[in-house]
Design a protein around this motif. Structure first.
Motif, PDB file in Angstrom:
ATOM      1  N   CYS A 174     -11.300  -4.959  -9.045  1.00 30.28           N
ATOM      2  CA  CYS A 174      -9.879  -4.378  -8.966  1.00 30.28           C
ATOM      3  C   CYS A 174      -8.975  -5.221  -9.618  1.00 30.28           C
ATOM      4  O   CYS A 174      -8.870  -6.530  -9.209  1.00 30.28           O
ATOM      5  N   GLU A 175      -8.131  -4.798 -10.414  1.00 31.97           N
ATOM      6  CA  GLU A 175      -7.132  -5.831 -11.118  1.00 31.97           C
ATOM      7  C   GLU A 175      -5.698  -5.812 -10.686  1.00 31.97           C
ATOM      8  O   GLU A 175      -4.928  -6.513 -11.140  1.00 31.97           O
ATOM      9  N   ILE A 176      -5.602  -5.215  -9.453  1.00 31.74           N
ATOM     10  CA  ILE A 176      -4.287  -5.110  -9.044  1.00 31.74           C
ATOM     11  C   ILE A 176      -4.277  -5.822  -7.540  1.00 31.74           C
ATOM     12  O   ILE A 176      -3.391  -5.671  -6.733  1.00 31.74           O
ATOM     13  N   LEU A 177      -5.103  -6.796  -7.195  1.00 27.11           N
ATOM     14  CA  LEU A 177      -5.147  -7.437  -5.915  1.00 27.11           C
ATOM     15  C   LEU A 177      -4.104  -8.322  -5.968  1.00 27.11           C
ATOM     16  O   LEU A 177      -3.867  -8.845  -7.194  1.00 27.11           O
ATOM     17  N   ASN A 178      -3.879  -8.817  -4.909  1.00 25.65           N
ATOM     18  CA  ASN A 178      -3.146  -9.796  -4.476  1.00 25.65           C
ATOM     19  C   ASN A 178      -1.662  -9.969  -5.280  1.00 25.65           C
ATOM     20  O   ASN A 178      -1.160 -11.106  -5.660  1.00 25.65           O
ATOM     21  N   GLN A 179      -1.296  -8.833  -5.579  1.00 23.17           N
ATOM     22  CA  GLN A 179       0.336  -8.718  -6.355  1.00 23.17           C
ATOM     23  C   GLN A 179       1.236  -7.908  -5.511  1.00 23.17           C
ATOM     24  O   GLN A 179       0.604  -6.784  -5.080  1.00 23.17           O
ATOM     25  N   PRO A 180       2.433  -8.271  -5.299  1.00 20.97           N
ATOM     26  CA  PRO A 180       3.198  -7.580  -4.483  1.00 20.97           C
ATOM     27  C   PRO A 180       3.434  -6.091  -5.233  1.00 20.97           C
ATOM     28  O   PRO A 180       3.383  -6.103  -6.320  1.00 20.97           O
ATOM     29  N   LEU A 181       3.608  -5.262  -4.255  1.00 24.53           N
ATOM     30  CA  LEU A 181       3.319  -3.695  -4.577  1.00 24.53           C
ATOM     31  C   LEU A 181       4.533  -3.350  -5.529  1.00 24.53           C
ATOM     32  O   LEU A 181       4.553  -2.709  -6.451  1.00 24.53           O
ATOM     33  N   LYS A 182       5.727  -4.144  -5.285  1.00 24.38           N
ATOM     34  CA  LYS A 182       6.739  -3.755  -6.138  1.00 24.38           C
ATOM     35  C   LYS A 182       6.667  -4.216  -7.544  1.00 24.38           C
ATOM     36  O   LYS A 182       7.396  -3.680  -8.467  1.00 24.38           O
ATOM     37  N   ASP A 183       5.756  -5.173  -7.842  1.00 21.13           N
ATOM     38  CA  ASP A 183       5.429  -5.512  -9.131  1.00 21.13           C
ATOM     39  C   ASP A 183       4.299  -4.775 -10.023  1.00 21.13           C
ATOM     40  O   ASP A 183       4.461  -4.534 -11.199  1.00 21.13           O
ATOM     41  N   ILE A 184       3.607  -3.769  -9.162  1.00 24.85           N
ATOM     42  CA  ILE A 184       2.554  -3.142  -9.999  1.00 24.85           C
ATOM     43  C   ILE A 184       2.750  -1.483  -9.582  1.00 24.85           C
ATOM     44  O   ILE A 184       2.211  -1.028 -10.111  1.00 24.85           O
ATOM     45  N   SER A 185       3.541  -1.125  -8.605  1.00 24.34           N
ATOM     46  CA  SER A 185       3.724   0.149  -8.242  1.00 24.34           C
ATOM     47  C   SER A 185       5.403   0.353  -7.988  1.00 24.34           C
ATOM     48  O   SER A 185       5.517   1.088  -7.007  1.00 24.34           O
ATOM     49  N   GLY A 186       5.904   0.475  -9.313  1.00 25.87           N
ATOM     50  CA  GLY A 186       7.362   0.658  -9.171  1.00 25.87           C
ATOM     51  C   GLY A 186       7.645   2.290  -9.366  1.00 25.87           C
ATOM     52  O   GLY A 186       6.675   2.832  -9.609  1.00 25.87           O
ATOM     53  N   PRO A 187       8.916   2.743  -9.393  1.00 24.53           N
ATOM     54  CA  PRO A 187       9.292   3.931  -9.819  1.00 24.53           C
ATOM     55  C   PRO A 187       8.736   4.459 -10.925  1.00 24.53           C
ATOM     56  O   PRO A 187       8.662   5.802 -11.011  1.00 24.53           O
ATOM     57  N   ASP A 188       8.514   3.554 -11.934  1.00 25.22           N
ATOM     58  CA  ASP A 188       8.195   4.238 -13.291  1.00 25.22           C
ATOM     59  C   ASP A 188       6.684   4.264 -13.385  1.00 25.22           C
ATOM     60  O   ASP A 188       6.233   4.661 -14.476  1.00 25.22           O
ATOM     61  N   ASP A 189       5.980   3.576 -12.342  1.00 25.42           N
ATOM     62  CA  ASP A 189       4.418   3.680 -12.579  1.00 25.42           C
ATOM     63  C   ASP A 189       3.691   4.778 -11.988  1.00 25.42           C
ATOM     64  O   ASP A 189       4.408   5.602 -11.275  1.00 25.42           O
ATOM     65  N   PRO A 190       2.527   5.320 -12.625  1.00 26.24           N
ATOM     66  CA  PRO A 190       1.860   6.612 -12.411  1.00 26.24           C
ATOM     67  C   PRO A 190       1.285   6.595 -10.961  1.00 26.24           C
ATOM     68  O   PRO A 190       0.401   7.675 -10.899  1.00 26.24           O
ATOM     69  N   TYR A 191       1.544   5.871  -9.992  1.00 28.11           N
ATOM     70  CA  TYR A 191       0.589   5.927  -8.754  1.00 28.11           C
ATOM     71  C   TYR A 191       1.812   5.391  -7.927  1.00 28.11           C
ATOM     72  O   TYR A 191       2.594   4.413  -7.908  1.00 28.11           O
ATOM     73  N   HIS A 192       1.387   5.685  -6.300  1.00 25.16           N
ATOM     74  CA  HIS A 192       2.111   5.020  -5.304  1.00 25.16           C
ATOM     75  C   HIS A 192       0.919   4.599  -4.373  1.00 25.16           C
ATOM     76  O   HIS A 192      -0.157   5.464  -4.078  1.00 25.16           O
ATOM     77  N   ILE A 193       1.070   3.488  -3.729  1.00 25.37           N
ATOM     78  CA  ILE A 193       0.040   3.291  -2.500  1.00 25.37           C
ATOM     79  C   ILE A 193       0.874   3.813  -1.376  1.00 25.37           C
ATOM     80  O   ILE A 193       1.840   3.111  -0.772  1.00 25.37           O
ATOM     81  N   VAL A 194       0.262   4.863  -0.604  1.00 28.34           N
ATOM     82  CA  VAL A 194       1.085   5.385   0.683  1.00 28.34           C
ATOM     83  C   VAL A 194       0.407   4.700   1.782  1.00 28.34           C
ATOM     84  O   VAL A 194       1.091   4.987   2.796  1.00 28.34           O
ATOM     85  N   ALA A 195      -0.703   4.284   1.770  1.00 28.27           N
ATOM     86  CA  ALA A 195      -1.241   3.609   2.906  1.00 28.27           C
ATOM     87  C   ALA A 195      -2.253   2.700   2.710  1.00 28.27           C
ATOM     88  O   ALA A 195      -3.053   2.608   1.566  1.00 28.27           O
ATOM     89  N   ILE A 196      -2.717   1.570   3.333  1.00 27.28           N
ATOM     90  CA  ILE A 196      -3.764   0.766   3.172  1.00 27.28           C
ATOM     91  C   ILE A 196      -4.590   0.511   4.616  1.00 27.28           C
ATOM     92  O   ILE A 196      -3.719   0.275   5.801  1.00 27.28           O
ATOM     93  N   LYS A 197      -5.805   0.679   4.453  1.00 27.37           N
ATOM     94  CA  LYS A 197      -6.571   0.493   5.882  1.00 27.37           C
ATOM     95  C   LYS A 197      -7.283  -0.946   5.590  1.00 27.37           C
ATOM     96  O   LYS A 197      -8.082  -1.116   4.658  1.00 27.37           O
ATOM     97  N   ARG A 198      -6.983  -1.813   6.399  1.00 20.85           N
ATOM     98  CA  ARG A 198      -7.470  -3.340   6.333  1.00 20.85           C
ATOM     99  C   ARG A 198      -8.240  -3.768   7.719  1.00 20.85           C
ATOM    100  O   ARG A 198      -7.553  -3.857   8.604  1.00 20.85           O
TER     101      ARG A 198
END
Length: 446
Positions: free
Chosen positions: A162-186
């Protein structure tokens, strides 16, 4: 709200557990004294040791004032009869569990409605749909479609690629990105993420996206090397397996392993001739090798025994199968099965309860799904004209803690939601709710 449940085993007991936590007025009818005593000890509800097709018993249970009458006994005829009688006594809505797929056909819905039965449910059909959804995308744990896939929620286990690990979601999933992370099970925790949260290795992340961007999601989570499912092996030839085989896409080849010789003969009569039925034990490793397990992309364990299904899936994974699906009927085992990393877990009680629960809501709500591993629910709400949720942009709505709006469908087109989005009446709005009764959200959509 008053709810009467006819049938104290399996689905009935799970519904009682679910609804008793949310202050519903619940009465359960059954002739199994031991099951009723157990429910009385564990939950705040009324039990009646009576036959559900007795007019007097239905009157004593309060059918005349019931908002919902649910018949989920093991007897299909009793369920249908009890719903008809409850409706005649004044129950507002009724739902009956059936064991014959013929009763779920669209052409019969008006007929049952005339009888006073608002809905019929066939749990094996609902489970089979979940199984097929899981097989269509080998790299996804859970998939949930809105409006035929215009909007899609994907539950994905994140691994080393996975290439989107360990990065703040605001940097990888902003309003213009084609996906949202709605929940995380950890681990044992469910996180409703903010912009400063990040994805970690082995998280189960819930992505909301649109159909066109599914390949993009597959790329960024590092799942492009997962082979698409073409060859499927099913262990257990029960009714759920039959429904799954009948719903299988044409491009998939399926083999069914069944221990009981007589049942194998029945399956050969029921299923198409291009389905191979094998008399044998799916736990027999030599048999699996002989039948081509190493060239199989998906293994589905559907025996009545949860432990057997879990162990069989673990064995299949050790033999190189990427996609495994296990039916786990003991709700207490669901989280354990998830923690063992066996793949997709199917539970008919939870799936059926999700379907029934939406009948308790007054607003236009569809496609409710319970996600027990995340201790959350997902639902599709349609707001009424002038409803509270349509009056302000999302960022100004003051949504309760634990609530995420994943996206919406407007004019048959899926779109993601940002803080500036203005929801309109008639939109199909996808809500992800963590530790909150969906009943409490209705006020936003009325």
């Amino acid at each position: 709200m008053k709810v009467i449940i006819a049938g104290a085993s399996a689905i009935g007991s799970y519904l009682a557990k679910l609804l008793s936590r949310n202050d519903y007025d619940i009465t359960i009818l059954d002739e199994d004294e031991a099951a009723l005593e157990q429910l009385n000890r564990d939950y705040d509800l009324l039990t009646l040791d009576r036959k559900c097709t007795s007019p007097r018993a239905l009157r004593d249970a309060g059918a005349a004032k019931a908002d919902l009458f649910i018949a989920v006994t093991a007897d299909q005829t009793a369920n249908l009869t009890a719903c008809t009688m409850a409706h005649a006594l004044g129950a507002k809505k009724t739902v009956a569990k059936v064991d014959d797929p013929e009763y779920t056909e669209q052409i019969d819905k008006a007929f049952f409605k005339e009888m006073g039965i608002d809905s019929v449910i066939y749990p094996e059909m609902l489970a089979a749909k979940d199984i097929i959804n899981g097989l269509k995308m080998s790299w996804v744990r859970q998939r949930w479609d809105v409006h035929n896939g215009e909007l899609v929620m994907l539950g994905i286990k994140l691994r080393e690629g996975c290439e989107i690990l360990n990065q703040p979601l605001k940097d990888i999933s902003g309003p213009d990105d084609p996906y949202h992370i709605v929940a995380i099970k950890r681990g044992a925790d469910t996180i409703i993420p903010g912009g400063n949260d990040s994805l970690k290795l082995y998280d189960l992340a819930y992505f909301m996206t649109t159909r066109n961007y599914i390949p993009y999601i597959r790329k960024i989570v590092g799942k492009e090397h997962y082979a698409d499912v073409k060859n499927v092996m099913i262990m257990g030839g029960g009714n759920t397996a039959v429904r799954a085989v009948k719903m299988m896409p044409e491009y998939m080849n399926v083999k069914v392993l069944e221990k009981n010789k007589n049942r194998c003969e029945e399956l050969n009569e029921i299923l198409d001739e291009d389905t191979l039925v094998i008399n044998g034990d799916g736990r027999d490793m030599s048999l699996l090798v002989e039948e081509g397990i190493r060239n199989t992309q998906a293994f589905v364990a559907l025996t009545p025994n949860a432990e057997t299904n879990i162990l069989a899936c673990l064995t299949a994974k050790r033999m190189g199968v990427r996609k495994t699906v296990a039916m786990v009927e003991n709700v207490d085992y669901v989280s354990m099965a998830e923690s063992l990393d066996i793949g997709t877990v199917i539970n008919k009680k939870i799936t059926t309860a999700s379907y029934i629960y939406q009948m308790l809501l007054d607003t236009n709500v569809y496609n409710i799904r319970f996600l027990p591993t995340a201790d959350a629910d997902v639902a599709e709400f349609i707001p009424a004209e002038g409803s509270k949720i349509t009056r302000k942009p999302v960022k100004d709505l003051g949504l309760p803690t634990g609530i995420t709006i994943g996206g919406l469908v407007r004019d048959e087109k899926g779109m993601l939601v940002s803080g500036n989005t203005q929801i309109q009446a008639g939109d199909s709005v996808v809500i992800f709710a963590h530790k909150m009764d969906l009943k409490n959200l209705e006020r936003l959509f009325k």
